[in-house]
Design an enzyme around this catalytic site. Structure first.
Site: not given
Ligand code: CAA
Ligand code: FAD
Length: 379
Positions: A363
């Site tokens: 997340e």
């Molecule tokens: N709410 C509303 N709007 C948002 C927003 C939010 N939380 N975050 C960004 N936006 C908007 C920005 O305001 C911007 O708007 P404009 O159209 O005005 O430009 C636009 O979206 C683009 O935002 P950014 O420029 O901040 O986008 P970015 O490419 O730099 O990415 C980031 C931002 C926060 C790094 C995002 O890519 C991110 O959250 N990355 C992490 C991904 C992640 O959390 N993955 C989880 C997968 S789910 C999972 O893991 C499941 C599990 O564990 C069980």
């Molecule tokens: P990367 O993005 O390649 O990152 C590698 C390293 O670089 C990390 O330490 C990161 O913090 C660092 N890094 C990258 N960018 C930056 C930056 N801009 N500044 C500083 N540091 C940075 N995803 C889903 O969509 N749905 C799910 O249900 C889901 N469940 C998951 C369950 C498990 C068990 C796991 C392992 C992952 C799951 N994910 C899911 C994916 C998870 O959200 C990603 O693994 C996570 O967001 C990181 O992406 P990545 O693994 O590609 O790492």
């Protein structure tokens, strides 16, 4: 200011704690060892109403608040972090976006099935080349008559393979960057939608993490969530709340590790007295308990803000960051309190330590939480 939980929240905590002790904890170590997901645990959660905690009754929920939701994830994770994330991903990642962005028809069908526990949910954002950098995703959705045709793959999907309903993000316009992403509700069994590799993991081993494959999967247009191009906003706002679910998971893991450590430190004798009587051990326990309280306050506060309709994105990123890092420190210390026994599978603390690590990664990694918080402070 009032830090007292309501009677309803206390009752829910007791109910989930009893359920977790009776139906989840006894098999937690075995499911971890065997990397086995047990659907019957989810079915029992459905019977208790946990699969629809925050949704109104008309959509199959029990109409409770987000504080009740984090309490449930905390109590489950206290004994089994895999079960905690099963519920967290189901509620805050799969169901929330339908509740928030779905039309009435989508709520009455998909949200209802999720809330009642007839269906299990998952959220598919990450791809092999697009984890932290969501916008670089490659999965495409091309309009074709009454359908969108999905091609590409998603990785790391929690509840992947066992879930029935998936929120899938794909590019409908490659050149529009974040404004070219759209969200779809995809049902298991859709032609062209299959499952790939199931990951072998360090922790949360009874929560399946699976690849999703889309090969000309035809999704009816009525299954688009929100409007075309709204997907990135849907993904980000979903994570705003989802991250607090992971904070609750981390909090529960840390509390479970402390509970076990306190009990062990009082019982284990060395040099003719319980190890707890050594200040070196009791100071560890005190630091663990203090960090847990701080994690709990941040987590409950973020949930309260969401329930009150106030902004909660920053609070949620902070709770996930703090509680995740705290859980990692606390579980490492728990293994230390147990000495050599903590390093074995005879006690649960090594599992807590392995499980805690994921709360710093998914997340949004904790580096990404810092990025989110930093941007909010300086924008
Ligand atoms: N709410 C509303 N709007 C948002 C927003 C939010 N939380 N975050 C960004 N936006 C908007 C920005 O305001 C911007 O708007 P404009 O159209 O005005 O430009 C636009 O979206 C683009 O935002 P950014 O420029 O901040 O986008 P970015 O490419 O730099 O990415 C980031 C931002 C926060 C790094 C995002 O890519 C991110 O959250 N990355 C992490 C991904 C992640 O959390 N993955 C989880 C997968 S789910 C999972 O893991 C499941 C599990 O564990 C069980
Ligand atoms: P990367 O993005 O390649 O990152 C590698 C390293 O670089 C990390 O330490 C990161 O913090 C660092 N890094 C990258 N960018 C930056 C930056 N801009 N500044 C500083 N540091 C940075 N995803 C889903 O969509 N749905 C799910 O249900 C889901 N469940 C998951 C369950 C498990 C068990 C796991 C392992 C992952 C799951 N994910 C899911 C994916 C998870 O959200 C990603 O693994 C996570 O967001 C990181 O992406 P990545 O693994 O590609 O790492």
């Amino acid at each position: 200011m009032n830090f007292q939980l309501t009677d309803e929240q206390e009752m829910l905590r007791k109910m989930v704690r009893d359920f977790a002790k009776k139906d989840v904890e006894p098999t937690a170590a075995e499911r971890d060892e065997e990397e086995r997901f047990d659907r019957s645990i989810f079915d029992k959660m459905a019977e208790l109403g946990l699969t629809g905690i925050p949704w109104p009754e008309e959509y199959g929920g029990i109409g409770a608040d987000y504080v009740s939701y984090v309490i449930a994830v905390e109590e489950l994770s206290r004994v089994c972090a895999s079960t905690g994330v099963t519920l967290s991903a189901h509620l805050s990642l799969a169901s929330w976006p339908i509740y928030k962005y779905g039309n009435e028809e989508q709520k009455k069908t998909f949200l209802y099935r999720l809330a009642t526990g007839e269906a299990l949910g998952a959220y598919a954002l990450s791809e092999p080349g697009a984890g932290s950098d969501v916008v670089s995703m490659k999965t495409t959705a091309k309009e074709d008559g009454d359908h969108y045709v999905l091609n590409g793959s998603k990785v790391w999907i929690t509840n992947g393979g066992v879930a029935d309903i998936y929120i899938v993000f794909a590019k409908t316009d490659h050149d529009a960057k974040h404004k070219g992403i759209s969200a779809f509700i995809v049902e298991k069994g859709t032609e062209g939608f299959s499952f790939g590799k199931k990951e072998k993991k360090l922790g949360i081993r009874s929560s399946p993490t699976t690849e999703l494959i889309f090969e000309n999967a035809r999704i009816p247009k009525e299954n688009m969530l929100g409007s075309e191009g709204e997907g990135f906003k849907i993904a980000m706002t979903t994570l705003d709340g989802g991250r607090n679910g992971i904070a609750a998971q981390a909090l529960g893991i840390a509390q479970g590790a402390l509970d076990a450590s306190v009990e062990y430190a009082k019982e284990r004798e060395q040099f003719g007295k319980p190890i707890a009587t050594n200040q070196g051990i009791s100071f560890k326990l005190a630091d663990m308990a203090t960090e847990i309280e701080a994690s709990r306050l941040l987590t409950y506060q973020a949930a309260w803000l969401e329930s009150e309709g106030q902004p909660y994105g920053k609070a949620s990123a902070m709770s996930k960051l703090f509680a995740g890092d705290a859980a990692m420190r606390i579980t490492v210390e728990a293994v230390q309190v147990f000495g050599g026994y903590g390093y074995t599978k005879d006690y649960p603390v090594e599992r807590y330590m392995r499980d805690a690590k994921i709360t710093q990664i998914y997340e949004g990694t904790n580096e990404i939480q810092r990025l989110v918080i930093g941007r909010m402070l300086t924008k």
